[in-house]
Scaffold this motif. Sequence first.
Motif, PDB file in Angstrom:
ATOM      1  N   HIS A  86       0.816  -1.220   0.000  1.00 40.71           N
ATOM      2  CA  HIS A  86       0.000   0.000   0.000  1.00 40.71           C
ATOM      3  C   HIS A  86       0.845   1.265   0.000  1.00 40.71           C
ATOM      4  N   ALA A  87       2.135   1.161   0.398  1.00 38.91           N
ATOM      5  CA  ALA A  87       3.012   2.330   0.428  1.00 38.91           C
ATOM      6  C   ALA A  87       3.854   2.453  -0.843  1.00 38.91           C
ATOM      7  N   GLY A  88       3.625   1.562  -1.818  1.00 36.85           N
ATOM      8  CA  GLY A  88       4.309   1.666  -3.094  1.00 36.85           C
ATOM      9  C   GLY A  88       5.616   0.916  -3.203  1.00 36.85           C
ATOM     10  N   LEU A  89       5.941   0.071  -2.225  1.00 37.13           N
ATOM     11  CA  LEU A  89       7.191  -0.695  -2.269  1.00 37.13           C
ATOM     12  C   LEU A  89       6.929  -2.130  -2.720  1.00 37.13           C
ATOM     13  N   VAL A  90       7.983  -2.759  -3.230  1.00 35.18           N
ATOM     14  CA  VAL A  90       7.889  -4.154  -3.657  1.00 35.18           C
ATOM     15  C   VAL A  90       8.172  -5.050  -2.454  1.00 35.18           C
ATOM     16  N   ASP A  91       7.244  -5.939  -2.165  1.00 39.12           N
ATOM     17  CA  ASP A  91       7.379  -6.895  -1.066  1.00 39.12           C
ATOM     18  C   ASP A  91       7.166  -8.307  -1.598  1.00 39.12           C
ATOM     19  N   MET A  92       7.532  -9.277  -0.772  1.00 34.75           N
ATOM     20  CA  MET A  92       7.255 -10.672  -1.101  1.00 34.75           C
ATOM     21  C   MET A  92       6.706 -11.360   0.146  1.00 34.75           C
ATOM     22  N   ALA A  93       5.801 -12.304  -0.058  1.00 32.12           N
ATOM     23  CA  ALA A  93       5.227 -13.061   1.051  1.00 32.12           C
ATOM     24  C   ALA A  93       5.473 -14.544   0.801  1.00 32.12           C
ATOM     25  N   VAL A  94       5.972 -15.235   1.818  1.00 31.32           N
ATOM     26  CA  VAL A  94       6.226 -16.670   1.722  1.00 31.32           C
ATOM     27  C   VAL A  94       5.365 -17.368   2.777  1.00 31.32           C
ATOM     28  N   PRO A  95       4.402 -18.193   2.382  1.00 30.38           N
ATOM     29  CA  PRO A  95       3.454 -18.764   3.346  1.00 30.38           C
ATOM     30  C   PRO A  95       4.076 -19.838   4.234  1.00 30.38           C
ATOM     31  N   ILE A  96       3.580 -19.930   5.453  1.00 31.36           N
ATOM     32  CA  ILE A  96       3.940 -21.007   6.377  1.00 31.36           C
ATOM     33  C   ILE A  96       2.668 -21.819   6.620  1.00 31.36           C
ATOM     34  N   VAL A  97       2.629 -23.021   6.051  1.00 34.28           N
ATOM     35  CA  VAL A  97       1.432 -23.860   6.111  1.00 34.28           C
ATOM     36  C   VAL A  97       1.808 -25.200   6.735  1.00 34.28           C
ATOM     37  N   LEU A  98       1.099 -25.595   7.784  1.00 34.26           N
ATOM     38  CA  LEU A  98       1.376 -26.854   8.470  1.00 34.26           C
ATOM     39  C   LEU A  98       0.116 -27.700   8.493  1.00 34.26           C
ATOM     40  N   ASN A  99       0.201 -28.904   7.917  1.00 39.02           N
ATOM     41  CA  ASN A  99      -0.929 -29.832   7.871  1.00 39.02           C
ATOM     42  C   ASN A  99      -2.188 -29.167   7.295  1.00 39.02           C
ATOM     43  N   GLY A 100      -1.987 -28.355   6.247  1.00 41.86           N
ATOM     44  CA  GLY A 100      -3.102 -27.710   5.572  1.00 41.86           C
ATOM     45  C   GLY A 100      -3.602 -26.445   6.224  1.00 41.86           C
ATOM     46  N   GLN A 101      -3.049 -26.044   7.372  1.00 39.59           N
ATOM     47  CA  GLN A 101      -3.492 -24.834   8.065  1.00 39.59           C
ATOM     48  C   GLN A 101      -2.509 -23.691   7.816  1.00 39.59           C
ATOM     49  N   TYR A 102      -3.017 -22.552   7.376  1.00 42.80           N
ATOM     50  CA  TYR A 102      -2.186 -21.362   7.154  1.00 42.80           C
ATOM     51  C   TYR A 102      -1.914 -20.693   8.495  1.00 42.80           C
ATOM     52  N   LEU A 103      -0.651 -20.662   8.888  1.00 41.08           N
ATOM     53  CA  LEU A 103      -0.271 -20.109  10.187  1.00 41.08           C
ATOM     54  C   LEU A 103       0.239 -18.671  10.096  1.00 41.08           C
ATOM     55  N   ALA A 105       3.189 -15.957   7.615  1.00 40.86           N
ATOM     56  CA  ALA A 105       4.066 -15.813   6.451  1.00 40.86           C
ATOM     57  C   ALA A 105       5.336 -15.080   6.835  1.00 40.86           C
ATOM     58  N   ILE A 106       6.386 -15.320   6.059  1.00 39.05           N
ATOM     59  CA  ILE A 106       7.600 -14.530   6.156  1.00 39.05           C
ATOM     60  C   ILE A 106       7.498 -13.440   5.106  1.00 39.05           C
ATOM     61  N   MET A 107       7.523 -12.187   5.545  1.00 37.91           N
ATOM     62  CA  MET A 107       7.395 -11.042   4.658  1.00 37.91           C
ATOM     63  C   MET A 107       8.777 -10.429   4.461  1.00 37.91           C
ATOM     64  N   ALA A 108       9.122 -10.118   3.225  1.00 40.64           N
ATOM     65  CA  ALA A 108      10.428  -9.536   2.947  1.00 40.64           C
ATOM     66  C   ALA A 108      10.323  -8.568   1.774  1.00 40.64           C
ATOM     67  N   GLY A 109      11.320  -7.704   1.651  1.00 45.23           N
ATOM     68  CA  GLY A 109      11.342  -6.778   0.529  1.00 45.23           C
ATOM     69  C   GLY A 109      11.681  -5.369   0.942  1.00 45.23           C
ATOM     70  N   GLN A 110      10.656  -4.443   0.846  1.00 47.07           N
ATOM     71  CA  GLN A 110      10.838  -3.015   1.108  1.00 47.07           C
ATOM     72  C   GLN A 110      11.867  -2.409   0.157  1.00 47.07           C
ATOM     73  N   VAL A 111      11.703  -2.739  -1.124  1.00 45.92           N
ATOM     74  CA  VAL A 111      12.604  -2.210  -2.150  1.00 45.92           C
ATOM     75  C   VAL A 111      11.776  -1.615  -3.281  1.00 45.92           C
ATOM     76  N   LYS A 112      12.465  -0.970  -4.218  1.00 44.87           N
ATOM     77  CA  LYS A 112      11.827  -0.436  -5.419  1.00 44.87           C
ATOM     78  C   LYS A 112      12.375  -1.171  -6.641  1.00 44.87           C
ATOM     79  N   MET A 113      11.562  -1.229  -7.690  1.00 46.78           N
ATOM     80  CA  MET A 113      11.984  -1.822  -8.951  1.00 46.78           C
ATOM     81  C   MET A 113      11.763  -0.812 -10.069  1.00 46.78           C
ATOM     82  N   LYS A 114      12.401  -1.058 -11.200  1.00 47.41           N
ATOM     83  CA  LYS A 114      12.238  -0.179 -12.349  1.00 47.41           C
ATOM     84  C   LYS A 114      10.778  -0.186 -12.812  1.00 47.41           C
ATOM     85  N   GLU A 115      10.347   0.959 -13.352  1.00 51.82           N
ATOM     86  CA  GLU A 115       8.953   1.115 -13.752  1.00 51.82           C
ATOM     87  C   GLU A 115       8.509   0.043 -14.740  1.00 51.82           C
TER      88      GLU A 115
END
Length: 409
Positions: A86-103, A105-115
């Motif tokens: 929502h703030a205009g930065l590039v982020d990535m989310a990596v899910p943590i799922v155990l036995n089918g249950q979404y617990l 995520a590991i969030m990483a990024g806070q960078v910019k990319m070329k237009e």
Amino acid sequence: MLMYNLKDIFDISILQEIQDRFCESTGFSAVTVDYTGRPITRYSNFSSFCKLVRKNEKHLQLCHRSDAYGGIEAVRKGESHIYICHAGLVDMAVPIVLNGQYLGAIMAGQVKMKENELSELDNIMEFTKGILEDEEIRKAYEDIPVVTREKVVAAAKLMYVVSNYIVEKGAISLMQEKLSSKNRELIEEIKARENLEKALKDSEMKALQLQIKPHFMFNVLDNIASLAMIENAERTRELVYLFAEIMRYIVKNADKIVKVNEEIDEIEKYLKIQAIRFGGKINYNIDIDENIKDIGIPSMIIQPFVENSVIHGIEKKEGNGSIEVLGYSFEENIIFEVRDDGVGMTKHRLKEVMESFEAKTIVGKSTGLGIANVNKRIMYTYGSEYKVSIKSSPNIGTTVIIKIPRIFT
């Protein structure tokens, strides 16, 4: 249905350690959140921009919501999700799922990319208007580095492998709890010694393998972080790829029989990382007979001894050193040798190491833990007559001999 909680299943200190090392080696920011987007670890390498934004309670809630949406989209896709926050930065989310249950995520990024590369990404939420009106926040935004899409994708793949490792660790922990409960029931109800011993043996096997993997993982992350500090990450990217491949191999082949050539491929990747790290201090040679390359062996029974040669043999030696990994047939057995010309061990230290193989609990350095566990795994798999032997002399070097029967094809 049993509901899990991240803090109840995983050691948060290990999550924090993995997260911190990831940020050191890649330069990205990261935090682990629960399924609502609320952080359960400390922020790692957060940008000044994001720190300033999160001081505002309204913006903080939007950040949490953005993280939650990113995690949900990642679990929906079943893989890492790269997006614009929502703030205009590039982020990535990596899910943590155990036995089918979404617990969470590991969030990483806070960078910019070329237009021209941003058009391929989703806007996880509508851009928050007015967020750049504050001069201090705007300046912090301008200071955020622009990175290539290739680097973001590589980091997302690496973190996905790490996430799988975390989930595997939690699953094994739950399984051990169930086995322990089952064992108590067997003792109380039927006193079935044979079944009880087998269950305990299986549980201990998984526990021993679990101890080896984080020990190896943290050492490799140390190498990547150290190299990233002294160069501009051109070779570091190669190390990240090598490490990601090693982690995939570990996660995929835990508790499995693998072919000799598969195991040797991973050892060569590890030695390549070390050769780059030490800048020519370490030379290595791998010589495996063709007639054993397709034979099955337990995964990760050679690598801890190679690692031991690097850390306790060559790294402590003045000048260059060499490591040799050999594999060949002998009568009805297969022999693997790991040789180094490092600092070696005194008779007293060698005796301590060999005695640790027999101990029920192992006290000492983490490397001693790793090699003692391998010895136990070999005995559990093939029988007590198959053990690891070690020869060593101070200032000459160390040779480890692993003998196993030629029974898996």
